[in-house]
Design a protein around this motif. Sequence first.
Motif, PDB file in Angstrom:
ATOM      1  N   GLN A 133     -40.284 -69.920   8.295  1.00  0.00           N
ATOM      2  CA  GLN A 133     -39.510 -68.894   8.137  1.00  0.00           C
ATOM      3  C   GLN A 133     -39.969 -68.191   6.725  1.00  0.00           C
ATOM      4  N   GLU A 150     -49.917 -58.849   7.421  1.00  0.00           N
ATOM      5  CA  GLU A 150     -49.452 -59.721   6.410  1.00  0.00           C
ATOM      6  C   GLU A 150     -48.584 -60.831   6.883  1.00  0.00           C
ATOM      7  N   MET A 151     -48.123 -60.680   8.056  1.00  0.00           N
ATOM      8  CA  MET A 151     -47.313 -62.096   8.613  1.00  0.00           C
ATOM      9  C   MET A 151     -48.359 -63.059   8.798  1.00  0.00           C
ATOM     10  N   GLN A 152     -49.441 -62.526   9.677  1.00  0.00           N
ATOM     11  CA  GLN A 152     -50.596 -63.782  10.014  1.00  0.00           C
ATOM     12  C   GLN A 152     -51.256 -64.409   8.527  1.00  0.00           C
ATOM     13  N   THR A 195     -42.952 -63.173  -0.209  1.00  0.00           N
ATOM     14  CA  THR A 195     -44.101 -62.165  -0.753  1.00  0.00           C
ATOM     15  C   THR A 195     -45.368 -63.147  -0.748  1.00  0.00           C
ATOM     16  N   ASN A 215     -45.330 -55.130  10.320  1.00  0.00           N
ATOM     17  CA  ASN A 215     -46.256 -55.913   9.391  1.00  0.00           C
ATOM     18  C   ASN A 215     -47.201 -56.919   9.727  1.00  0.00           C
ATOM     19  N   PRO A 216     -47.309 -57.075  10.837  1.00  0.00           N
ATOM     20  CA  PRO A 216     -48.148 -58.202  11.536  1.00  0.00           C
ATOM     21  C   PRO A 216     -49.395 -58.762  10.738  1.00  0.00           C
ATOM     22  N   TYR A 224     -47.883 -62.268  15.798  1.00  0.00           N
ATOM     23  CA  TYR A 224     -46.976 -61.478  15.154  1.00  0.00           C
ATOM     24  C   TYR A 224     -46.965 -60.106  15.634  1.00  0.00           C
ATOM     25  N   LYS A 258     -49.674 -64.567   5.800  1.00  0.00           N
ATOM     26  CA  LYS A 258     -48.614 -65.611   5.140  1.00  0.00           C
ATOM     27  C   LYS A 258     -48.808 -66.875   6.053  1.00  0.00           C
ATOM     28  N   GLU A 303     -40.886 -64.518   6.420  1.00  0.00           N
ATOM     29  CA  GLU A 303     -40.881 -63.109   6.365  1.00  0.00           C
ATOM     30  C   GLU A 303     -40.472 -62.549   5.114  1.00  0.00           C
ATOM     31  N   SER A 304     -39.433 -63.150   4.724  1.00  0.00           N
ATOM     32  CA  SER A 304     -38.916 -62.489   3.210  1.00  0.00           C
ATOM     33  C   SER A 304     -39.550 -62.816   1.972  1.00  0.00           C
ATOM     34  N   PHE A 363     -43.466 -57.855  15.759  1.00  0.00           N
ATOM     35  CA  PHE A 363     -43.135 -58.107  14.134  1.00  0.00           C
ATOM     36  C   PHE A 363     -43.568 -56.864  13.566  1.00  0.00           C
TER      37      PHE A 363
END
Length: 112
Positions: free
Chosen positions: A69, A26-28, A74, A23-24, A16, A30, A71-72, A21
């Motif tokens: 999917q 946080e994405m990782q 939390t 906030n990479p 990410y 998630k 990203e949105s 992206f």
Amino acid sequence: MSNKKVKVEKGSGNIYKDLGFPNPEEMQAKAHLVFRIQDTITERKLSLNKAAKILCISPSELSDLLRGQFESCTIDHILSLLRKLDHDIEIVLHKRPANTPPAALRISTSAD
């Protein structure tokens, strides 16, 4: 065979971040948590519909989540889904020592 040289760039370890992206970290995190959801669904041999029912979400929302999917979504929402799948959640905070890289968000799971 072709003698064309291919440019290879070493990644950072966070796809990410490499893809730009926001906030990479946080994405990782998630992605790691969603992988655990997928793993649990597979281990229990749940259909998409049955898993969605357990999670109290629509099958399409679960499908989107499992296809990356999220990203949105939390982290709190994803953690609540894991709890519905009977996972205990433990959050541990560590103070970052001075003169070290920026604070990080990491997810680890125990072997079941």
